[in-house]
Design a protein around this motif. Structure first.
Motif, short mmCIF file in Angstrom:
data_model
loop_
_atom_site.label_atom_id
_atom_site.label_comp_id
_atom_site.label_asym_id
_atom_site.label_seq_id
_atom_site.Cartn_x
_atom_site.Cartn_y
_atom_site.Cartn_z
N LEU A 107 -8.28 16.88 3.65
CA LEU A 107 -8.68 18.15 4.25
C LEU A 107 -9.31 19.08 3.21
N LEU A 108 -8.62 19.23 2.07
CA LEU A 108 -9.16 20.08 1.00
C LEU A 108 -10.46 19.50 0.46
N GLY A 109 -10.50 18.17 0.35
CA GLY A 109 -11.72 17.52 -0.12
C GLY A 109 -12.87 17.71 0.84
N GLY A 110 -12.56 17.70 2.16
CA GLY A 110 -13.61 17.92 3.17
C GLY A 110 -14.20 19.32 3.06
N ILE A 111 -13.33 20.33 2.86
CA ILE A 111 -13.81 21.72 2.71
C ILE A 111 -14.68 21.85 1.46
N LEU A 112 -14.19 21.28 0.35
CA LEU A 112 -14.96 21.32 -0.89
C LEU A 112 -16.30 20.60 -0.73
N PHE A 113 -16.27 19.45 -0.05
CA PHE A 113 -17.51 18.69 0.15
C PHE A 113 -18.50 19.48 1.01
N TYR A 114 -18.00 20.19 2.03
CA TYR A 114 -18.88 20.99 2.89
C TYR A 114 -19.55 22.11 2.08
N VAL A 115 -18.76 22.82 1.27
CA VAL A 115 -19.33 23.91 0.45
C VAL A 115 -20.33 23.34 -0.55
N LEU A 116 -19.96 22.26 -1.22
CA LEU A 116 -20.83 21.66 -2.22
C LEU A 116 -22.10 21.11 -1.58
N ASP A 164 -28.72 21.83 10.74
CA ASP A 164 -27.79 22.75 11.41
C ASP A 164 -26.41 22.62 10.78
N ASP A 165 -25.76 23.77 10.54
CA ASP A 165 -24.41 23.76 9.96
C ASP A 165 -23.44 22.95 10.82
N PHE A 166 -23.61 23.04 12.13
CA PHE A 166 -22.73 22.31 13.04
C PHE A 166 -22.91 20.80 12.86
N GLU A 167 -24.17 20.39 12.67
CA GLU A 167 -24.44 18.97 12.45
C GLU A 167 -23.80 18.50 11.14
N ILE A 168 -23.92 19.35 10.10
CA ILE A 168 -23.30 19.01 8.82
C ILE A 168 -21.79 18.88 8.98
N LEU A 169 -21.20 19.88 9.65
CA LEU A 169 -19.75 19.88 9.84
C LEU A 169 -19.30 18.67 10.64
N ARG A 170 -20.03 18.37 11.70
CA ARG A 170 -19.66 17.22 12.53
C ARG A 170 -19.77 15.92 11.76
N GLY A 171 -20.82 15.79 10.94
CA GLY A 171 -20.97 14.58 10.13
C GLY A 171 -19.86 14.44 9.10
N ILE A 172 -19.47 15.57 8.48
CA ILE A 172 -18.40 15.52 7.48
C ILE A 172 -17.07 15.17 8.13
#
Length: 408
Positions: free
Chosen positions: A5-14, A112-120
């Motif tokens: 979970l923490l890695g996913g958040i970090l990966f999204y920001v990065l 799209d941010d939503f597309e990025i989030l969904r992919g992650i």
């Protein structure tokens, strides 16, 4: 899961940071490219007709108050192929090239941010599943090999009998904790086996040595009874004879109880309980006739129990004997047998003690009784060593003992 979970958040920001930096770098490259081309010709006007979503060039009037400006913003442009608006990031700047002011806009499509989030999220879920399966199977493989000495040791302990002369063989292992466990268990077994053999030898010797003086005392008392004795002397001799008989029975019963609790009767076999009960009832017919006890029974002929046959006979004898002994004259004795339990009910006086205490040694409902108070102790010991459960209840002038078979 927390790390994922923490890695996913970090990966999204990065990921967002890298994309934003890449887009800005591309926009600046296209800005420099546009300036370079417009400094020599107006060829970009032709190119603009085919790539309006990337380049947008506008001539400004020469009298336009010219200042060099740059502005980055986001916009939406309709895509005729996808038939929907797409997001773009654009860099709009003004410049004076060949004496002509221009307003130039270069663009690059956005994700799209939503597309990025969904992919992650989808990637993390797949990764979590793969990681979970990999951990599960690798842990099973490693644990099976790593814990094998422990399970072998456990199996050896379950099968070991104290009266065996063969020492238990434990596996050798490189795991320090298992070696310490095996050493401690080995020392414990040695001490326990030594104490057990000493106690067993003491019991056997005592039993054997007591038998001879008891026989001598009984023979002497019988010789005394052949002489002319007064009534008072005969009463004393009879009391002594009863005490000797009681002592002999007590010796045999206690020895039997010890053998049962030490699980020395291990040759189990399927016993047809209904036939066993019928055969043992024949020994008590005269006693039941003397007390005019009414017998009723409901026996399932298919009921079987895996138990040592002599032990099963002792169990049934003690239950029937107890039900007759403490029954009232003209009372009732009921036997009920199913494939899950055996129940014996008999009339009798209300107990003066809790029924649960009757399974303890030397506990009797009637203190004046000549009983040793060991019958139900033997029943309890047999049930414990054969995975049977036993219950004792008194209700509506009936004593009821229920024995439930394994797994019930």
């Amino acid at each position: 899961m927390l790390i994922l979970l923490l890695g996913g958040i970090l990966f999204y920001v990065l990921f967002n940071y890298i994309i934003d930096r890449n887009i800005r770098s591309t926009l600046y490259e296209r800005r420099d490219f546009a300036r370079e081309k417009l400094a020599f010709s107006d060829s970009l006007y032709v190119f603009q007709n085919f790539s309006y979503h990337i380049f947008s060039i506008k001539r400004l009037p020469k009298e336009y108050p010219f200042t060099v400006t740059e502005q980055i913003s986001d916009t939406a442009i309709f895509d005729p192929l996808r038939k929907e608006a797409s997001l773009y990031r654009q860099l709009t700047f003004t410049d004076n090239l060949r004496g002509q002011p221009f307003q130039i806009t270069v663009r690059r499509p956005l994700i799209d941010d939503f597309e990025i989030l969904r992919g992650i999220v989808a990637s993390l879920l797949v990764l979590a599943m793969v990681l979970g399966l990999a951990l599960y199977f690798s842990n099973r493989i490693v644990s099976k090999k790593l814990w094998q000495p422990f399970y072998i040791t456990l199996s050896t302990l379950k099968d070991y009998q104290l009266d065996e002369r063969i020492e238990p063989q434990f596996p050798k292992t490189n795991v320090r904790e298992f070696n310490e466990l095996i050493e401690a268990v080995t020392r414990l077994i040695e001490r326990t086996r030594r104490d057990y053999l000493n106690l067993k030898e003491y019991s056997e010797n005592t039993t054997h040595e007591i038998q001879t003086p008891l026989a001598i005392i009984q023979s002497k008392l019988e010789l005394l009874q052949e002489h002319d004795l007064s009534i008072e002397q005969l009463q004393l001799v009879n009391a002594a004879n009863l005490a000797v008989s009681r002592l002999a029975r007590l010796k045999e019963t206690l020895l039997l109880l010890v053998r049962i609790k030490n699980n020395q009767y291990i040759d189990a076999q399927p016993v047809e309980v209904a036939k066993l009960i019928a055969s043992r009832l024949a020994y008590f017919e005269e006693l039941m006739e003397m007390k005019q006890i009414r017998l009723s029974k409901q026996l399932d002929e298919q009921a079987k129990l895996l138990i040592n046959l002599p032990v099963a006979e002792i169990l049934v004898d003690n239950l029937i004997s107890n039900a007759i002994k403490y029954n009232i004259p003209g009372g009732e004795l009921t036997l009920e047998l199913t494939n899950t339990m055996l129940r014996i009910r008999n009339n009798g006086k209300a107990p003066t003690k809790p029924t649960s205490t009757f399974f303890n040694r030397f506990v009797k409902s009637d203190s004046n009784s000549r009983s040793l108070g060991l019958g139900l102790s033997i029943v309890k010991a047999i049930c414990e060593t054969n995975q049977l459960s036993v219950e004792y209840h008194y209700q509506d002038n009936y004593h009821q003992i229920s024995i439930y078979f394994p797994g019930q």
